[in-house]
Design a protein around this motif. Structure first.
Motif, PDB file in Angstrom:
ATOM      1  N   VAL A 192       0.874  -1.006  -0.151  1.00 26.82           N
ATOM      2  CA  VAL A 192      -0.122  -0.166  -0.320  1.00 26.82           C
ATOM      3  C   VAL A 192       0.844   1.354   0.046  1.00 26.82           C
ATOM      4  N   ASN A 193       1.952   0.777   0.727  1.00 28.96           N
ATOM      5  CA  ASN A 193       3.099   2.524   0.881  1.00 28.96           C
ATOM      6  C   ASN A 193       3.507   2.913  -0.857  1.00 28.96           C
ATOM      7  N   LEU A 194       3.569   1.691  -1.469  1.00 25.87           N
ATOM      8  CA  LEU A 194       4.775   1.779  -2.938  1.00 25.87           C
ATOM      9  C   LEU A 194       3.691   2.652  -3.637  1.00 25.87           C
ATOM     10  N   VAL A 195       2.005   2.247  -3.393  1.00 28.48           N
ATOM     11  CA  VAL A 195       1.070   2.898  -3.930  1.00 28.48           C
ATOM     12  C   VAL A 195       1.455   4.199  -3.565  1.00 28.48           C
ATOM     13  N   LEU A 196       1.332   4.595  -2.806  1.00 30.10           N
ATOM     14  CA  LEU A 196       0.497   6.203  -1.776  1.00 30.10           C
ATOM     15  C   LEU A 196       1.492   6.959  -2.316  1.00 30.10           C
ATOM     16  N   ASN A 197       3.012   6.272  -2.176  1.00 32.84           N
ATOM     17  CA  ASN A 197       4.529   6.432  -2.403  1.00 32.84           C
ATOM     18  C   ASN A 197       4.300   6.836  -3.837  1.00 32.84           C
ATOM     19  N   GLY A 198       3.612   6.435  -4.842  1.00 31.54           N
ATOM     20  CA  GLY A 198       3.897   6.600  -6.415  1.00 31.54           C
ATOM     21  C   GLY A 198       2.846   7.386  -6.735  1.00 31.54           C
ATOM     22  N   LEU A 199       1.824   7.472  -5.811  1.00 32.81           N
ATOM     23  CA  LEU A 199       1.081   8.751  -6.198  1.00 32.81           C
ATOM     24  C   LEU A 199       1.306  10.330  -6.054  1.00 32.81           C
ATOM     25  N   ALA A 200       2.049  10.190  -4.708  1.00 33.69           N
ATOM     26  CA  ALA A 200       2.463  11.286  -3.867  1.00 33.69           C
ATOM     27  C   ALA A 200       3.910  12.078  -4.889  1.00 33.69           C
ATOM     28  N   LEU A 201       4.305  10.533  -5.189  1.00 35.15           N
ATOM     29  CA  LEU A 201       5.475  11.515  -6.543  1.00 35.15           C
ATOM     30  C   LEU A 201       4.709  12.091  -7.778  1.00 35.15           C
ATOM     31  N   GLN A 202       3.992  11.766  -8.205  1.00 35.13           N
ATOM     32  CA  GLN A 202       2.945  11.968  -9.228  1.00 35.13           C
ATOM     33  C   GLN A 202       2.526  13.174  -8.797  1.00 35.13           C
ATOM     34  N   ARG A 203       2.251  13.315  -7.911  1.00 37.31           N
ATOM     35  CA  ARG A 203       0.633  14.123  -8.273  1.00 37.31           C
ATOM     36  C   ARG A 203       2.086  15.594  -7.712  1.00 37.31           C
ATOM     37  N   ALA A 204       3.423  15.412  -7.218  1.00 38.08           N
ATOM     38  CA  ALA A 204       4.531  16.191  -7.230  1.00 38.08           C
ATOM     39  C   ALA A 204       4.479  17.183  -8.635  1.00 38.08           C
ATOM     40  N   SER A 205       4.854  15.674  -9.122  1.00 35.60           N
ATOM     41  CA  SER A 205       5.374  16.267 -11.421  1.00 35.60           C
ATOM     42  C   SER A 205       4.437  16.772 -11.487  1.00 35.60           C
ATOM     43  N   GLY A 206       3.367  17.215 -11.257  1.00 37.55           N
ATOM     44  CA  GLY A 206       2.211  17.383 -11.930  1.00 37.55           C
ATOM     45  C   GLY A 206       1.034  16.916 -12.830  1.00 37.55           C
ATOM     46  N   ASP A 207       1.444  15.877 -12.006  1.00 34.84           N
ATOM     47  CA  ASP A 207       0.951  14.459 -13.472  1.00 34.84           C
ATOM     48  C   ASP A 207      -0.538  14.147 -13.462  1.00 34.84           C
ATOM     49  N   GLU A 208      -1.304  14.588 -14.456  1.00 35.14           N
ATOM     50  CA  GLU A 208      -2.491  14.004 -13.793  1.00 35.14           C
ATOM     51  C   GLU A 208      -2.715  12.780 -13.147  1.00 35.14           C
ATOM     52  N   PRO A 209      -3.781  12.668 -12.151  1.00 37.01           N
ATOM     53  CA  PRO A 209      -3.381  11.671 -11.526  1.00 37.01           C
ATOM     54  C   PRO A 209      -4.867  10.285 -12.052  1.00 37.01           C
ATOM     55  N   PRO A 210      -4.099   9.348 -11.548  1.00 36.70           N
ATOM     56  CA  PRO A 210      -5.519   8.104 -12.105  1.00 36.70           C
ATOM     57  C   PRO A 210      -6.519   8.321 -11.014  1.00 36.70           C
ATOM     58  N   ARG A 211      -7.804   7.906 -11.785  1.00 40.74           N
ATOM     59  CA  ARG A 211      -8.926   7.641 -10.890  1.00 40.74           C
ATOM     60  C   ARG A 211      -8.869   7.414  -9.759  1.00 40.74           C
ATOM     61  N   VAL A 212      -9.599   7.469  -8.495  1.00 33.50           N
ATOM     62  CA  VAL A 212      -9.717   7.377  -6.893  1.00 33.50           C
ATOM     63  C   VAL A 212      -9.949   6.098  -7.029  1.00 33.50           C
ATOM     64  N   GLU A 213     -11.355   5.669  -7.917  1.00 30.36           N
ATOM     65  CA  GLU A 213     -11.730   4.117  -8.326  1.00 30.36           C
ATOM     66  C   GLU A 213     -11.027   3.184  -8.346  1.00 30.36           C
TER      67      GLU A 213
END
Lengths: 196, 196
Positions: free
Chosen positions: B151-172
């Protein structure tokens, strides 16, 4: 001045990129001054910037090399090979990416340059994912793009943990859970397939 | 000098942390000079460093606040709430973490300080994961620690993408695929439960 051969140019280009990669890893992107790049590469600034217009060009080219290598692994060897590769990457080099994350977010021109150079790889990765769906290796009830986005999340998470010097999770765990998430009929977890 | 009340101290501590968070986000960790911290917080350096010994202490305390909030969300509201929260985090503030990743890897004393302050939260998260396993919310054929690592891997990946300004994948999508990976009998994907 005699014209140097294509082969010699390609060698020199490789020498510059390889030296720049080590220089960025050792000093960070900001810390990699032109003098340090010259020392690590073993060529004058004139020679270096004859091949690459700027320090930024050097970084973009190195990022493109990485993306191409990952794509090649994915296409020819599959997901597990990519996960293993990310876990082997030099943490100091990964740190250079982190140093530039802010820039990617706040400088649209820089983002465009990075994305533009990697555009050619996107359809190759997508086609391989669609092939994996047809073969039952990946689930086919989601778009290949969405499967790719989830895999990228996990790989980005691994890269970030590696850059932090964290103890990495077992490769088998990461690959196994990824397969349970995105695997198709040929990979689906069943109650009979328990791990310990 | 009159002794100020406990309540007043707590308020002031909050004021300092809140101002420091904005200052770090705006200027980056390195760029957050003492003068800028004073201006953003609205207190003198003497007052600030009476509460927190150093700029480093301020950062560690803010990281602890984040970890505690995430833990609280996980314990009381579950995984989806945590995923949503990560996708709402200020990218500029996430960038401050990235700025310090290299330090976490190369400075064992700094790593120790960050980890030590977050130690209390680890068993709370673990206990909640074990409870989720008993309830069939998480699979029980893996150690709760390994589920948490994924779960931490996925959350870290989300945080990194968010910091990069990438379009986030759908929450669902993220929550659904996570559940397919780590869900227990109550959540397991079946061929009948297809997404489109």
């Amino acid at each position: 001045m005699p014209k140097i051969s294509e082969e010699r140019r390609a060698e020199r280009r490789e020498q510059i990129l390889e030296g720049a990669r080590r220089c960025f890893a050792e000093h960070g992107y900001e810390g990699a001054t032109v003098a340090r790049l010259e020392a690590k590469i073993g060529l004058s600034r004139g020679a270096i910037f004859n091949y690459f217009g700027s320090k930024e060009d050097l970084f973009v080219e190195l990022a493109v090399q990485d993306t191409a290598r990952m794509s090649d692994l994915w296409v020819h060897e599959g997901l597990e090979a990519v996960v293993r590769e990310v876990l082997e990457l030099d943490p100091a080099w990964l740190g250079v990416y982190l140093e530039l994350v802010r820039r990617v977010r706040t400088d649209p021109e820089f983002r465009r340059r990075v994305e533009e150079r990697q555009e050619a790889i996107v359809p190759v990765n997508r086609a391989r994912a669609e092939e994996a769906q047809r073969a039952g290796e990946f689930r086919d009830d989601l778009d290949a793009r969405e499967i790719g986005a989830f895999v990228n999340l996990v790989l980005n998470g691994l890269a970030l943990q590696r850059a932090s010097g964290d103890e990495p999770p077992r490769v088998e765990l990461v690959v196994g859970l990824l397969e349970d998430a995105i695997g198709g009929r040929a990979r689906r977890r069943t109650p009979a397939r328990r791990r310990s």
